[in-house]
Design a protein around this motif. Sequence first.
Motif, PDB file in Angstrom:
ATOM      1  N   LEU A 124      37.274  83.402  36.428  1.00 15.84           N
ATOM      2  CA  LEU A 124      37.765  83.691  35.459  1.00 15.84           C
ATOM      3  C   LEU A 124      38.623  84.990  35.456  1.00 15.84           C
ATOM      4  CD1 LEU A 124      35.200  82.145  33.001  1.00 15.84           C
ATOM      5  CD2 LEU A 124      37.539  81.410  33.128  1.00 15.84           C
ATOM      6  N   LEU A 125      37.829  86.011  35.882  1.00 15.69           N
ATOM      7  CA  LEU A 125      38.565  87.442  36.112  1.00 15.69           C
ATOM      8  C   LEU A 125      39.657  87.417  36.930  1.00 15.69           C
ATOM      9  CD1 LEU A 125      38.117  90.399  34.927  1.00 15.69           C
ATOM     10  CD2 LEU A 125      36.584  90.459  37.095  1.00 15.69           C
ATOM     11  N   ASP A 126      39.824  86.709  37.942  1.00 11.77           N
ATOM     12  CA  ASP A 126      40.942  86.396  38.909  1.00 11.77           C
ATOM     13  C   ASP A 126      42.052  85.819  38.080  1.00 11.77           C
ATOM     14  OD1 ASP A 126      39.222  87.500  41.070  1.00 11.77           O
ATOM     15  OD2 ASP A 126      39.204  86.031  42.071  1.00 11.77           O
ATOM     16  N   ALA A 127      41.719  84.764  37.406  1.00 12.36           N
ATOM     17  CA  ALA A 127      42.850  84.271  36.606  1.00 12.36           C
ATOM     18  C   ALA A 127      43.211  85.025  35.644  1.00 12.36           C
ATOM     19  CB  ALA A 127      42.238  82.712  36.228  1.00 12.36           C
ATOM     20  N   ILE A 180      43.030  81.731  25.587  1.00  8.82           N
ATOM     21  CA  ILE A 180      41.742  81.586  26.200  1.00  8.82           C
ATOM     22  C   ILE A 180      41.884  80.373  27.299  1.00  8.82           C
ATOM     23  CG2 ILE A 180      39.496  80.320  25.705  1.00  8.82           C
ATOM     24  CD1 ILE A 180      40.177  81.184  22.776  1.00  8.82           C
ATOM     25  N   ILE A 181      41.246  80.859  28.487  1.00  2.52           N
ATOM     26  CA  ILE A 181      41.138  80.038  29.659  1.00  2.52           C
ATOM     27  C   ILE A 181      39.707  79.757  29.794  1.00  2.52           C
ATOM     28  CG2 ILE A 181      43.463  81.120  30.649  1.00  2.52           C
ATOM     29  CD1 ILE A 181      41.528  82.926  32.621  1.00  2.52           C
ATOM     30  N   LEU A 182      39.427  78.564  30.522  1.00  2.00           N
ATOM     31  CA  LEU A 182      38.077  78.249  30.761  1.00  2.00           C
ATOM     32  C   LEU A 182      38.134  77.612  32.341  1.00  2.00           C
ATOM     33  CD1 LEU A 182      38.119  74.953  30.896  1.00  2.00           C
ATOM     34  CD2 LEU A 182      38.366  75.168  28.306  1.00  2.00           C
ATOM     35  N   ALA A 183      36.527  77.997  32.694  1.00  2.00           N
ATOM     36  CA  ALA A 183      36.524  77.156  34.034  1.00  2.00           C
ATOM     37  C   ALA A 183      35.594  76.006  33.861  1.00  2.00           C
ATOM     38  CB  ALA A 183      35.618  78.266  34.894  1.00  2.00           C
ATOM     39  N   GLU A 184      35.979  74.919  34.484  1.00  2.00           N
ATOM     40  CA  GLU A 184      35.238  73.658  34.296  1.00  2.00           C
ATOM     41  C   GLU A 184      34.988  72.976  35.672  1.00  2.00           C
ATOM     42  OE1 GLU A 184      37.388  70.821  31.888  1.00  2.00           O
ATOM     43  OE2 GLU A 184      39.011  70.708  33.266  1.00  2.00           O
ATOM     44  N   GLU A 185      34.125  72.150  35.608  1.00  2.00           N
ATOM     45  CA  GLU A 185      33.785  71.074  36.759  1.00  2.00           C
ATOM     46  C   GLU A 185      33.356  69.955  36.298  1.00  2.00           C
ATOM     47  OE1 GLU A 185      32.308  72.684  41.073  1.00  2.00           O
ATOM     48  OE2 GLU A 185      30.611  72.613  39.778  1.00  2.00           O
ATOM     49  N   ASP A 186      33.745  68.997  36.831  1.00  2.00           N
ATOM     50  CA  ASP A 186      33.306  67.493  36.406  1.00  2.00           C
ATOM     51  C   ASP A 186      33.292  67.249  34.835  1.00  2.00           C
ATOM     52  OD1 ASP A 186      32.992  66.717  38.975  1.00  2.00           O
ATOM     53  OD2 ASP A 186      30.994  67.764  38.851  1.00  2.00           O
ATOM     54  N   ASN A 187      34.410  67.975  34.200  1.00  2.00           N
ATOM     55  CA  ASN A 187      34.799  67.783  33.000  1.00  2.00           C
ATOM     56  C   ASN A 187      33.861  68.576  31.958  1.00  2.00           C
ATOM     57  OD1 ASN A 187      37.214  66.396  32.894  1.00  2.00           O
ATOM     58  ND2 ASN A 187      36.011  64.619  33.485  1.00  2.00           N
ATOM     59  N   HIS A 188      32.914  69.539  32.468  1.00  2.00           N
ATOM     60  CA  HIS A 188      32.064  70.175  32.032  1.00  2.00           C
ATOM     61  C   HIS A 188      32.458  71.660  31.817  1.00  2.00           C
ATOM     62  CE1 HIS A 188      27.999  71.288  30.220  1.00  2.00           C
ATOM     63  NE2 HIS A 188      27.960  72.331  31.307  1.00  2.00           N
ATOM     64  N   ILE A 189      32.567  72.274  30.738  1.00  2.00           N
ATOM     65  CA  ILE A 189      33.009  73.671  30.817  1.00  2.00           C
ATOM     66  C   ILE A 189      31.904  74.840  31.093  1.00  2.00           C
ATOM     67  CG2 ILE A 189      33.796  75.758  29.150  1.00  2.00           C
ATOM     68  CD1 ILE A 189      35.137  73.208  27.555  1.00  2.00           C
ATOM     69  N   LEU A 190      32.204  75.684  32.170  1.00  2.00           N
ATOM     70  CA  LEU A 190      31.150  76.565  32.785  1.00  2.00           C
ATOM     71  C   LEU A 190      31.336  77.890  32.151  1.00  2.00           C
ATOM     72  CD1 LEU A 190      31.488  75.671  36.420  1.00  2.00           C
ATOM     73  CD2 LEU A 190      30.246  74.425  34.810  1.00  2.00           C
ATOM     74  N   GLY A 191      32.488  78.215  31.638  1.00  2.00           N
ATOM     75  CA  GLY A 191      32.685  79.706  31.172  1.00  2.00           C
ATOM     76  C   GLY A 191      33.966  79.636  30.244  1.00  2.00           C
ATOM     77  N   MET A 240      35.800  73.615  41.114  1.00  3.04           N
ATOM     78  CA  MET A 240      35.724  74.166  39.876  1.00  3.04           C
ATOM     79  C   MET A 240      37.457  74.624  39.864  1.00  3.04           C
ATOM     80  SD  MET A 240      33.597  77.526  38.674  1.00  3.04           S
ATOM     81  CE  MET A 240      32.780  77.372  40.138  1.00  3.04           C
ATOM     82  N   ARG A 241      37.780  74.343  38.506  1.00  2.00           N
ATOM     83  CA  ARG A 241      38.952  74.463  38.158  1.00  2.00           C
ATOM     84  C   ARG A 241      39.316  75.579  36.872  1.00  2.00           C
ATOM     85  NH1 ARG A 241      42.963  70.938  35.149  1.00  2.00           N
ATOM     86  NH2 ARG A 241      41.682  69.949  33.565  1.00  2.00           N
ATOM     87  N   ILE A 242      40.305  76.127  36.793  1.00  2.00           N
ATOM     88  CA  ILE A 242      40.699  77.023  35.643  1.00  2.00           C
ATOM     89  C   ILE A 242      41.785  76.493  35.109  1.00  2.00           C
ATOM     90  CG2 ILE A 242      41.013  79.273  34.820  1.00  2.00           C
ATOM     91  CD1 ILE A 242      38.823  79.410  36.124  1.00  2.00           C
ATOM     92  N   ARG A 243      41.743  76.260  33.595  1.00  2.00           N
ATOM     93  CA  ARG A 243      42.758  75.851  32.781  1.00  2.00           C
ATOM     94  C   ARG A 243      42.814  76.297  31.453  1.00  2.00           C
ATOM     95  NH1 ARG A 243      41.185  72.513  28.849  1.00  2.00           N
ATOM     96  NH2 ARG A 243      39.181  71.469  28.919  1.00  2.00           N
ATOM     97  N   VAL A 244      43.938  76.316  30.689  1.00  2.00           N
ATOM     98  CA  VAL A 244      44.249  76.811  29.339  1.00  2.00           C
ATOM     99  C   VAL A 244      43.337  75.949  28.541  1.00  2.00           C
ATOM    100  CG1 VAL A 244      45.943  77.336  27.400  1.00  2.00           C
ATOM    101  CG2 VAL A 244      46.378  77.590  29.822  1.00  2.00           C
TER     102      VAL A 244
END
Length: 139
Positions: free
Chosen positions: A88-91, A48-59, A1-5
């Motif tokens: 997301l909270l940590d980021a 806005i930042i988001l969390a994604e995994e395998d190119n799917h946005i999770l939140g 899982m990664r966080i990005r803008v």
Amino acid sequence: MRIRVANESDYAELRNIYLESRRKNFHWADIEEMTLEDFDNHTVDEYIILAEEDNHILGFASLYLPDNFIHNLFVHPDFFGKGVGGLLLDASVEKMNKPLRLKCVSENQKAMTFYENKGWKKVVEEGHSGEKYWVMIYE
């Protein structure tokens, strides 16, 4: 899982997450009044930042940087309890300067417990009957 803008091409999926999550969890609100456009109206001028995994946005989280304020933090209902909100909270904390603030609807006990377990403190309850929320702070 990664966080990005987030970028403009993410907005369709973010709108859906915002709507689905609110409809599933905001038992105190009129879900018929909720629309996809609410996302755009409720995130104006926000980072806005988001969390994604395998190119799917999770939140996602939307931040109002001038006030060190977390305005929205939403996770797709299929991914509750999988660490997305915590990442997301940590980021969000890393992006802004302490102290940080947020508001949490008083009736949203799951969210209130989540924030308190992450070190957030209730400061004051505001609003009026049916629309009360806690102002919370993280130092």
